[in-house]
Write a protein that holds these residues in place. Structure first.
Motif, PDB file in Angstrom:
ATOM      1  N   MET A 160      71.479  29.887   9.162  1.00  0.00           N
ATOM      2  CA  MET A 160      71.425  31.327   8.918  1.00  0.00           C
ATOM      3  C   MET A 160      72.795  31.993   8.980  1.00  0.00           C
ATOM      4  O   MET A 160      73.032  32.992   8.314  1.00  0.00           O
ATOM      5  N   TYR A 209      66.071  25.298   7.306  1.00  0.00           N
ATOM      6  CA  TYR A 209      65.077  25.990   6.484  1.00  0.00           C
ATOM      7  C   TYR A 209      65.437  25.964   5.002  1.00  0.00           C
ATOM      8  O   TYR A 209      64.609  25.639   4.166  1.00  0.00           O
ATOM      9  N   MET A 210      66.641  26.375   4.691  1.00  0.00           N
ATOM     10  CA  MET A 210      66.996  26.572   3.289  1.00  0.00           C
ATOM     11  C   MET A 210      67.251  25.220   2.636  1.00  0.00           C
ATOM     12  O   MET A 210      67.544  24.239   3.310  1.00  0.00           O
ATOM     13  N   PRO A 264      72.065  33.191   4.813  1.00  0.00           N
ATOM     14  CA  PRO A 264      71.292  34.395   4.507  1.00  0.00           C
ATOM     15  C   PRO A 264      71.301  35.491   5.561  1.00  0.00           C
ATOM     16  O   PRO A 264      71.050  36.633   5.226  1.00  0.00           O
ATOM     17  N   LEU A 265      71.539  35.199   6.822  1.00  0.00           N
ATOM     18  CA  LEU A 265      71.487  36.302   7.792  1.00  0.00           C
ATOM     19  C   LEU A 265      72.847  36.945   8.021  1.00  0.00           C
ATOM     20  O   LEU A 265      72.977  37.835   8.857  1.00  0.00           O
ATOM     21  N   LYS A 282      60.970  26.905  -1.584  1.00  0.00           N
ATOM     22  CA  LYS A 282      60.770  25.473  -1.388  1.00  0.00           C
ATOM     23  C   LYS A 282      59.343  25.073  -1.753  1.00  0.00           C
ATOM     24  O   LYS A 282      59.110  24.038  -2.359  1.00  0.00           O
ATOM     25  N   TYR A 294      65.034  37.013   0.606  1.00  0.00           N
ATOM     26  CA  TYR A 294      65.654  35.944  -0.168  1.00  0.00           C
ATOM     27  C   TYR A 294      64.832  34.663  -0.241  1.00  0.00           C
ATOM     28  O   TYR A 294      65.038  33.859  -1.123  1.00  0.00           O
TER      29      TYR A 294
END
Ligand code: SF4
Lengths: 168, 160
Positions: free
Chosen positions: A120, A135-136, A144-145, B79, B113
């Motif tokens: 993040m 996560y990503m 993203p954060l 995902k 996002y």
């Protein structure tokens, strides 16, 4: 500052043994925070865990102090189950390539928490056994954060499935 | 009129199209893509109180090969979108899709996002259900709309 007996002894011990690493001790909304030099975090965690029985690492958080010096913050939330006390440790990191040592050697459970902070905020953890995004998607280029990241993401940065089925 | 006169009692004439559509519309087996909180209402939709069995849709098929109707219940993140699309591609034609709830239809409150802003970005959706979550009766309504749609389709074609 009104510290409980346990926390007072932690603070006293730290200011005796690690005074050069201790930057700040303060309380806010009933919690106690200790800010440390980033390079001493592993040592201090080990000390607090072994000497003061803070055996449970509840969480590791990241924070973006956008526009401040030392922009990124990593917050460790640790608990002593024996004394029913909670303590927060903090480190501030540079904006360019924020890096801090991993505490997975002290608390194994730090592994996933640190991966999340990395995912993040882009804070890297040295000596982490598996420093990947959690996560990503792995090929995602952003964090993203971070405050400058747009709310809806960057169009096209994550692929959508193709809507024409494969024909082989 | 025509052939009925010579068939006698017990026979009925119809078009192949209507027969196929009648059969298809009353046996739309759902593929439950229960991705978030809406899935709970989707379970209520199949459970005795709302009873999707009245419309022939009680058999939730967890195999895409056996299902006709995908119910996307919940928000889809980037995902997961690939998995959803893959399952959709594995479902045999003809197939239909319901986007259940605000999230599946538009991204809903997950305006961020990580979440695809509406599953119609990668799926051909036939019916959208509003609500957060929609009541099971709203989902039944969507199912009935899909049945109407199936009944007006031309399902049999001459192979030329
Ligand atoms: S529409 Fe509401 S109930 Fe349905 S998945 Fe989204 S947040 Fe959950």
């Amino acid at each position: 500052m009104e510290l409980s007996e346990t926390l007072q002894s932690v603070v006293d011990d730290l200011s005796e043994n690690y005074s050069e690493h201790l930057i700040d001790v303060y309380q806010s909304t009933g919690d106690t925070f200790i800010r440390l030099q980033p390079d001493s975090i592993v040592e201090v965690c080990k000390y607090i865990k072994n000497e003061h029985h803070f055996i449970y690492l509840a969480d590791i958080l990241g924070a973006d102090r956008f526009t401040s010096e030392e922009r990124f913050e990593v917050i460790y939330n640790i608990v002593s189950l024996r004394d029913r006390e909670r303590l927060f440790l903090k480190v501030w990191l540079e904006e360019e390539e924020p890096t801090v040592d991993s505490i997975t050697d002290v608390w194994q459970s730090a592994s996933w928490h640190e991966r999340q902070v990395y995912d993040m905020f882009g804070v890297r953890f040295n000596n982490h056994p598996d420093m990947r995004r959690i996560y990503m998607p792995e090929d995602f280029d952003y964090y993203p954060l971070r405050k400058e990241f747009p709310l809806l993401g960057i169009p096209g940065s994550i692929e959508l499935p193709s809507s024409t089925p494969d024909t082989e | 009129m025509g052939i009925e006169n010579s068939l006698g009692d017990g026979f009925l004439t119809t078009k192949v199209d209507s027969l196929t559509n009648w059969a298809r519309s009353n046996a739309a087996w759902p593929m439950p893509m229960g991705l978030a909180c809406c899935a709970i209402e989707m379970m209520a939709f199949a459970a005795p109180k709302y009873d999707a069995a009245r419309f022939g849709s009680e058999v939730m098929r967890f195999s895409p090969r056996q299902s006709d109707l995908m119910i996307v219940a919940g928000w889809v993140n980037y995902k997961m979108a690939h998995a959803v699309r893959r399952i959709w591609d594995q479902m045999p034609d003809p197939k239909w899709c319901i986007a259940m709830g605000a999230c599946a239809s538009t991204g809903g409150m997950h305006r961020c996002y990580g979440v695809v802003q509406g599953c119609d970005n990668f799926l051909p959706v036939d019916a959208y259900v509003s609500g957060c979550p929609p009541r099971p009766d709203a989902l039944l309504h969507a199912l009935m709309k899909i049945q109407d749609k199936i009944r007006t389709e031309h399902s049999t074609k001459l192979d030329t």
